[in-house]
Design a protein around this motif. Structure first.
Motif, mmCIF file in Angstrom:
data_model
loop_
_atom_site.group_PDB
_atom_site.id
_atom_site.type_symbol
_atom_site.label_atom_id
_atom_site.label_comp_id
_atom_site.label_asym_id
_atom_site.label_seq_id
_atom_site.Cartn_x
_atom_site.Cartn_y
_atom_site.Cartn_z
ATOM 1 N N ASP A 1 79.918 84.439 47.466
ATOM 2 C CA ASP A 1 78.870 84.457 46.484
ATOM 3 C C ASP A 1 78.412 82.398 46.196
ATOM 4 O O ASP A 1 77.664 82.670 45.663
ATOM 5 C CB ASP A 1 78.821 84.650 44.927
ATOM 6 N N SER A 2 78.300 82.160 47.699
ATOM 7 C CA SER A 2 77.985 80.464 48.188
ATOM 8 C C SER A 2 77.134 80.576 48.839
ATOM 9 O O SER A 2 77.021 81.117 49.915
ATOM 10 C CB SER A 2 78.923 80.170 48.227
ATOM 11 N N VAL A 3 76.281 79.096 49.838
ATOM 12 C CA VAL A 3 75.434 79.071 50.342
ATOM 13 C C VAL A 3 76.561 77.658 50.830
ATOM 14 O O VAL A 3 76.844 76.689 50.404
ATOM 15 C CB VAL A 3 74.517 78.279 49.877
ATOM 16 N N HIS A 4 76.479 78.018 52.043
ATOM 17 C CA HIS A 4 77.143 76.580 53.005
ATOM 18 C C HIS A 4 76.609 75.673 53.835
ATOM 19 O O HIS A 4 76.254 76.469 54.368
ATOM 20 C CB HIS A 4 78.596 77.287 53.811
ATOM 21 N N ARG A 5 76.122 74.486 54.038
ATOM 22 C CA ARG A 5 75.619 74.188 54.819
ATOM 23 C C ARG A 5 76.414 72.975 55.895
ATOM 24 O O ARG A 5 77.479 71.634 55.048
ATOM 25 C CB ARG A 5 74.165 73.337 54.312
ATOM 26 N N PHE A 6 75.502 72.803 57.129
ATOM 27 C CA PHE A 6 76.973 71.968 58.152
ATOM 28 C C PHE A 6 75.392 71.553 58.616
ATOM 29 O O PHE A 6 74.141 72.206 59.249
ATOM 30 C CB PHE A 6 77.336 72.351 58.772
ATOM 31 N N LEU A 7 75.896 70.104 58.758
ATOM 32 C CA LEU A 7 74.574 69.098 60.103
ATOM 33 C C LEU A 7 75.646 69.415 61.522
ATOM 34 O O LEU A 7 76.897 68.745 61.191
ATOM 35 C CB LEU A 7 74.260 67.930 59.659
#
Length: 382
Positions: free
Chosen positions: A332-338
């Motif tokens: 139940d989470s947002v995971h962000r990557f550059l």
């Protein structure tokens, strides 16, 4: 081409995939879908162009006396309640018009040209590949025949704009008999980009749902001005090409607009009992460079994937290159990557060992070659 035991009927711009005609039996109690006439639909994996989540809408209808036009695009199968009546009569989960009459006692029947119509805005411009006119629960009050036309206009066109005599409409499905309480399906063979449809029912009656399937055909000029956008979003032309598992919910959900609102609004696989893993392979709108990635597990709490990795390739036969090595995912989470921008046309997400994700966002921009090919294709179908 045949669908089960039903012969396909081809006529120019369309193929009738079903031959349901005539009334269904009156409702006799129990499960109302027990005698529903279903079709085997060959549209799996195509974009649902009349999905309200993409922005589709019913913008006008000439008559909706018994049941509202907006019901045509409701998600899920139509619901039937035999005890549900209102001051106008039986309340149906669909679009239903009043009974047409002739001009006099001597001519009591409607004219052959009489019909009712509804104007539908597609959620995104696209090439229509399939249409389903679903008459579920309309057993003796369905239209005798239907027809469907399409046009290309501004997505914000008003009803009066579309009804102007100068608007050019292209026939997708000519006037064709349909059956009651049935999935009436048509394959469309018109290689054109459209934004709106006009559904006609001859002479009157009711339709429960309208489903339109096809290929998204985005506006290259709009995407160019945006510069950075979601290269895999369904509304921009991204496609799910394949997936390891579709047991609980389809992988196409991962590229829908917005965040998932409930568990089955994402992609969830069955539980693995082997040493493998699940995956989805996507085709981007065209060749682009990805600079930021978002993996969302919203509403997946005890069944989110444990880990994920992301790979890209340039061309259908290119070698896969790792963009994001295997990383831990939280429920139940947002995971962000550059990420390092690499020209690519395809993306694969691997999840370990099973479970699911709700959304995948790949933010970047088109390459010069990608933009040129997309522009060429859009001009070819416009």
């Amino acid at each position: 081409m045949t669908i089960g035991d039903q012969p396909a009927q081809t006529a120019g711009s369309f193929t009738a995939l079903t031959d349901f005609t005539g009334d269904a039996l009156p409702y006799g109690g129990g499960n109302p879908y027990a005698d529903y006439r279903r079709a085997r639909l060959p549209f799996a994996g195509l974009a649902h162009l009349t999905d309200r989540r993409l922005g589709a809408g019913i913008i006008a209808a000439n008559d909706e006396f018994f049941a509202e036009r907006e019901n045509l695009l409701l998600p899920g199968p139509a619901v039937f309640d035999p005890e549900h009546f209102g001051h106008k009569g039986k309340i149906m989960d669909g679009w239903e018009t009043r009974r047409r009459r002739g001009v006099s006692a001597e001519v009591p029947h409607p004219d052959i040209a009489d019909h009712d119509w509804a104007l539908i805005r597609l959620g995104t411009p696209g090439v229509v590949r399939g249409i389903v006119v679903d008459t579920a629960h309309f057993r003796g009050n369905y239209p005798q025949a239907v027809s469907v036309e399409a046009t290309a206009h501004s997505l914000s066109a008003a009803p009066e704009d579309l009804l102007d005599s100068d608007v050019e409409w292209t026939e997708l499905v000519p006037r064709t008999p349909v059956g009651g309480h049935a999935e009436n399906a048509f394959a469309v063979h018109v290689e054109r980009r459209f934004t709106h449809l006009r559904l006609r029912q001859h002479p009157d009656g009711g339709v429960a749902r309208l489903r339109v399937y096809g290929d998204v055909a985005p506006d290259p000029g709009w995407l160019t001005e945006l510069d950075t956008f979601d290269l895999v979003a369904l509304e921009n032309g991204g496609v799910v090409e394949d997936a390891s598992d579709r047991f609980y919910s389809p992988p196409e959900h991962t590229i829908l607009p917005g965040r998932s609102q409930k568990m089955d609004d994402g992609w969830e696989t069955r539980r693995r009992r082997d040493a493998g893993n699940d995956w989805i392979r996507y085709r981007l709108v065209e060749q682009g460079v990805i600079r930021a990635v978002e993996i969302d597990t919203a509403c997946l709490k005890g069944n989110a994937a444990g880990w994920a990795s992301l790979s890209v390739r340039d061309g259908a036969e290119g070698e896969w290159t790792t963009l994001i090595p295997r990383v831990r995912l939280q429920p139940d989470s947002v995971h962000r990557f550059l990420v390092n921008p690499i020209p690519s046309t395809h993306v694969r997400i691997d999840i370990f060992p099973d479970g699911g994700i709700s959304r995948l966002r790949l933010f970047g921009s088109l390459t010069k070659n990608g933009l040129a090919r997309l522009t060429e294709h859009t001009e070819a179908v416009s």
